[in-house]
Design a protein around this motif. Structure first.
Motif, PDB file in Angstrom:
ATOM      1  N   ARG A 129     -19.247  18.191   9.717  1.00 36.04           N
ATOM      2  CA  ARG A 129     -19.994  16.926   9.733  1.00 36.04           C
ATOM      3  C   ARG A 129     -19.226  15.799  10.402  1.00 36.04           C
ATOM      4  O   ARG A 129     -19.817  14.761  10.721  1.00 36.04           O
ATOM      5  N   ALA A 130     -17.919  15.971  10.614  1.00 34.99           N
ATOM      6  CA  ALA A 130     -17.095  14.901  11.186  1.00 34.99           C
ATOM      7  C   ALA A 130     -17.479  14.639  12.634  1.00 34.99           C
ATOM      8  O   ALA A 130     -18.069  15.491  13.319  1.00 34.99           O
ATOM      9  N   SER A 131     -17.146  13.437  13.097  1.00 32.58           N
ATOM     10  CA  SER A 131     -17.410  13.091  14.492  1.00 32.58           C
ATOM     11  C   SER A 131     -16.500  13.896  15.413  1.00 32.58           C
ATOM     12  O   SER A 131     -15.516  14.506  14.976  1.00 32.58           O
ATOM     13  N   LEU A 132     -16.819  13.895  16.695  1.00 30.10           N
ATOM     14  CA  LEU A 132     -16.051  14.682  17.659  1.00 30.10           C
ATOM     15  C   LEU A 132     -14.585  14.245  17.697  1.00 30.10           C
ATOM     16  O   LEU A 132     -13.679  15.082  17.776  1.00 30.10           O
ATOM     17  N   THR A 133     -14.342  12.940  17.616  1.00 27.61           N
ATOM     18  CA  THR A 133     -12.965  12.430  17.648  1.00 27.61           C
ATOM     19  C   THR A 133     -12.176  12.905  16.442  1.00 27.61           C
ATOM     20  O   THR A 133     -11.022  13.343  16.562  1.00 27.61           O
ATOM     21  N   VAL A 134     -12.783  12.829  15.261  1.00 23.81           N
ATOM     22  CA  VAL A 134     -12.096  13.259  14.038  1.00 23.81           C
ATOM     23  C   VAL A 134     -11.867  14.767  14.067  1.00 23.81           C
ATOM     24  O   VAL A 134     -10.811  15.251  13.639  1.00 23.81           O
ATOM     25  N   LYS A 135     -12.835  15.513  14.574  1.00 28.50           N
ATOM     26  CA  LYS A 135     -12.644  16.963  14.712  1.00 28.50           C
ATOM     27  C   LYS A 135     -11.463  17.272  15.624  1.00 28.50           C
ATOM     28  O   LYS A 135     -10.646  18.156  15.339  1.00 28.50           O
ATOM     29  N   PHE A 136     -11.367  16.530  16.724  1.00 25.78           N
ATOM     30  CA  PHE A 136     -10.264  16.740  17.663  1.00 25.78           C
ATOM     31  C   PHE A 136      -8.921  16.463  16.993  1.00 25.78           C
ATOM     32  O   PHE A 136      -7.953  17.211  17.166  1.00 25.78           O
ATOM     33  N   VAL A 137      -8.865  15.406  16.198  1.00 26.04           N
ATOM     34  CA  VAL A 137      -7.639  15.073  15.466  1.00 26.04           C
ATOM     35  C   VAL A 137      -7.287  16.188  14.484  1.00 26.04           C
ATOM     36  O   VAL A 137      -6.124  16.606  14.384  1.00 26.04           O
ATOM     37  N   MET A 138      -8.274  16.677  13.758  1.00 22.36           N
ATOM     38  CA  MET A 138      -8.027  17.753  12.792  1.00 22.36           C
ATOM     39  C   MET A 138      -7.512  19.013  13.478  1.00 22.36           C
ATOM     40  O   MET A 138      -6.581  19.670  12.978  1.00 22.36           O
ATOM     41  N   VAL A 139      -8.105  19.363  14.606  1.00 23.57           N
ATOM     42  CA  VAL A 139      -7.680  20.566  15.337  1.00 23.57           C
ATOM     43  C   VAL A 139      -6.240  20.421  15.806  1.00 23.57           C
ATOM     44  O   VAL A 139      -5.433  21.358  15.716  1.00 23.57           O
ATOM     45  N   ILE A 140      -5.887  19.246  16.322  1.00 23.34           N
ATOM     46  CA  ILE A 140      -4.506  19.002  16.759  1.00 23.34           C
ATOM     47  C   ILE A 140      -3.538  19.179  15.594  1.00 23.34           C
ATOM     48  O   ILE A 140      -2.479  19.816  15.732  1.00 23.34           O
ATOM     49  N   LEU A 141      -3.882  18.620  14.431  1.00 21.55           N
ATOM     50  CA  LEU A 141      -2.996  18.697  13.272  1.00 21.55           C
ATOM     51  C   LEU A 141      -2.877  20.126  12.741  1.00 21.55           C
ATOM     52  O   LEU A 141      -1.792  20.549  12.336  1.00 21.55           O
ATOM     53  N   ILE A 142      -3.975  20.855  12.748  1.00 19.79           N
ATOM     54  CA  ILE A 142      -3.926  22.255  12.302  1.00 19.79           C
ATOM     55  C   ILE A 142      -3.065  23.079  13.256  1.00 19.79           C
ATOM     56  O   ILE A 142      -2.245  23.891  12.818  1.00 19.79           O
ATOM     57  N   PHE A 143      -3.219  22.845  14.547  1.00 18.84           N
ATOM     58  CA  PHE A 143      -2.385  23.547  15.530  1.00 18.84           C
ATOM     59  C   PHE A 143      -0.911  23.194  15.341  1.00 18.84           C
ATOM     60  O   PHE A 143      -0.037  24.074  15.392  1.00 18.84           O
ATOM     61  N   GLY A 182      -7.238   9.430  12.679  1.00 18.63           N
ATOM     62  CA  GLY A 182      -8.503  10.107  12.410  1.00 18.63           C
ATOM     63  C   GLY A 182      -9.249   9.478  11.247  1.00 18.63           C
ATOM     64  O   GLY A 182     -10.483   9.350  11.274  1.00 18.63           O
ATOM     65  N   THR A 183      -8.507   9.074  10.208  1.00 19.53           N
ATOM     66  CA  THR A 183      -9.138   8.438   9.048  1.00 19.53           C
ATOM     67  C   THR A 183      -9.763   7.101   9.417  1.00 19.53           C
ATOM     68  O   THR A 183     -10.899   6.790   9.033  1.00 19.53           O
ATOM     69  N   VAL A 184      -9.012   6.281  10.152  1.00 21.65           N
ATOM     70  CA  VAL A 184      -9.535   4.970  10.567  1.00 21.65           C
ATOM     71  C   VAL A 184     -10.787   5.141  11.422  1.00 21.65           C
ATOM     72  O   VAL A 184     -11.792   4.430  11.249  1.00 21.65           O
ATOM     73  N   TRP A 185     -10.723   6.107  12.345  1.00 26.16           N
ATOM     74  CA  TRP A 185     -11.898   6.335  13.204  1.00 26.16           C
ATOM     75  C   TRP A 185     -13.078   6.839  12.392  1.00 26.16           C
ATOM     76  O   TRP A 185     -14.215   6.447  12.623  1.00 26.16           O
ATOM     77  N   GLY A 186     -12.814   7.726  11.423  1.00 22.53           N
ATOM     78  CA  GLY A 186     -13.899   8.236  10.589  1.00 22.53           C
ATOM     79  C   GLY A 186     -14.524   7.163   9.719  1.00 22.53           C
ATOM     80  O   GLY A 186     -15.753   7.119   9.543  1.00 22.53           O
ATOM     81  N   ALA A 192      -8.674  13.946   7.398  1.00 22.40           N
ATOM     82  CA  ALA A 192      -7.746  13.874   8.525  1.00 22.40           C
ATOM     83  C   ALA A 192      -6.352  13.474   8.062  1.00 22.40           C
ATOM     84  O   ALA A 192      -5.350  14.062   8.482  1.00 22.40           O
ATOM     85  N   THR A 193      -6.274  12.482   7.178  1.00 17.54           N
ATOM     86  CA  THR A 193      -4.968  12.079   6.644  1.00 17.54           C
ATOM     87  C   THR A 193      -4.360  13.188   5.812  1.00 17.54           C
ATOM     88  O   THR A 193      -3.140  13.438   5.880  1.00 17.54           O
ATOM     89  N   ALA A 194      -5.184  13.864   5.016  1.00 21.35           N
ATOM     90  CA  ALA A 194      -4.676  14.963   4.195  1.00 21.35           C
ATOM     91  C   ALA A 194      -4.074  16.072   5.058  1.00 21.35           C
ATOM     92  O   ALA A 194      -2.990  16.583   4.769  1.00 21.35           O
ATOM     93  N   ILE A 195      -4.759  16.438   6.134  1.00 24.40           N
ATOM     94  CA  ILE A 195      -4.245  17.484   7.021  1.00 24.40           C
ATOM     95  C   ILE A 195      -2.954  17.014   7.699  1.00 24.40           C
ATOM     96  O   ILE A 195      -2.012  17.796   7.883  1.00 24.40           O
ATOM     97  N   GLY A 196      -2.907  15.721   8.049  1.00 23.11           N
ATOM     98  CA  GLY A 196      -1.688  15.183   8.644  1.00 23.11           C
ATOM     99  C   GLY A 196      -0.500  15.296   7.711  1.00 23.11           C
ATOM    100  O   GLY A 196       0.615  15.645   8.132  1.00 23.11           O
ATOM    101  N   LEU A 197      -0.701  15.036   6.428  1.00 24.10           N
ATOM    102  CA  LEU A 197       0.375  15.158   5.449  1.00 24.10           C
ATOM    103  C   LEU A 197       0.762  16.617   5.231  1.00 24.10           C
ATOM    104  O   LEU A 197       1.949  16.943   5.072  1.00 24.10           O
ATOM    105  N   VAL A 198      -0.244  17.496   5.224  1.00 25.45           N
ATOM    106  CA  VAL A 198       0.045  18.926   5.066  1.00 25.45           C
ATOM    107  C   VAL A 198       0.899  19.434   6.224  1.00 25.45           C
ATOM    108  O   VAL A 198       1.773  20.285   6.047  1.00 25.45           O
TER     109      VAL A 198
END
Length: 231
Positions: A22-36, A152-156, A185-191
């Protein structure tokens, strides 16, 4: 809260996969970067543990061979000029310069001790670079991931407030999904950041200890060669 609003909120799926979709494209991109970045960090961590364990084992085995009483020339002939182990490469660098410092008449060329020390110092520096390879990635992930997640959080949250303004509805069913997606997004960044920082400090300390062992061996070896030079 009225029953219709509560029912709408309960129907929403707040699983991680649903929040990501459900996240926007920008937030999805941020999440993918952090997971990678997280997977990249863990691959480096596991690889470094294997490299450091092999380095300790090799150093212990070579130390035993070095102090076994076998003549150093014979030990050097056994391992050759291009051995595989780090301790062996440091020893080979010193022995190679030791042999090069002898003239054809058997006398030593002046300055042999300093050249041998420099040769081993260069070998130790190269081994230190090999040990530290990849640790910079852990440092970068640990220091930047929280900020990338915060972006990502701010953008979301920005997108969530825009949705509220468009729908002109401040009900929980409208507000909660956007805020939840943003906070993921912030949670994934901390993880990604926390393990990277912890293991960067751990592996940096281990690398320093192994390198210090190489330097101690080089000092002992240099002392032995110095006695032969004085003799």
């Amino acid at each position: 809260m009225d029953q219709s609003t509560l029912a709408s909120a309960q129907e929403l799926d707040f699983s991680l996969l649903a929040l990501f979709l459900r996240a926007s494209l920008t937030v999805k991109f941020v999440m993918v970067i952090l997971i990678f970045a997280s997977f990249w960090s863990w691959s480096i961590i596991f690889r470094k543990f294997l490299v450091f364990r092999a380095a300790r084992s090799e150093a212990a085995a070579f130390d035993q061979a070095f102090w076994s009483g076998e003549p150093l020339d014979e030990l050097f002939d056994q391992i050759g000029q291009n051995p595989e182990g780090p301790s062996q490469r440091i020893f080979a660098a010193g022995m190679l310069e030791w042999r090069r410092s002898h003239r054809q008449d058997g006398e030593l060329i002046a300055g042999a001790q300093s050249r041998i020390d420099r040769s081993m110092d260069v070998a130790i520096a190269k081994e230190g670079e090999r040990l530290n390879a990849g640790l910079g990635v852990l440092a970068t992930v640990g220091s930047t991931s929280p900020f990338i997640g915060l972006f990502g959080t701010v953008w979301g949250i920005k997108a969530a407030f825009e949705q509220i303004a468009i729908s002109q509805n401040t009900a929980l069913s409208v507000v909660a999904p956007g805020i939840a997606e943003a906070l993921v997004a912030t949670a994934i960044g901390l993880v990604a950041a926390i393990p990277a920082v912890i293991f960067y400090n751990k592996l940096s300390g281990d690398s320093d200890k192994i390198t210090a062992g190489y330097e101690a061996f080089a000092d002992e070896f240099s002392t032995i060669l110095s006695r032969q030079l004085d003799a």
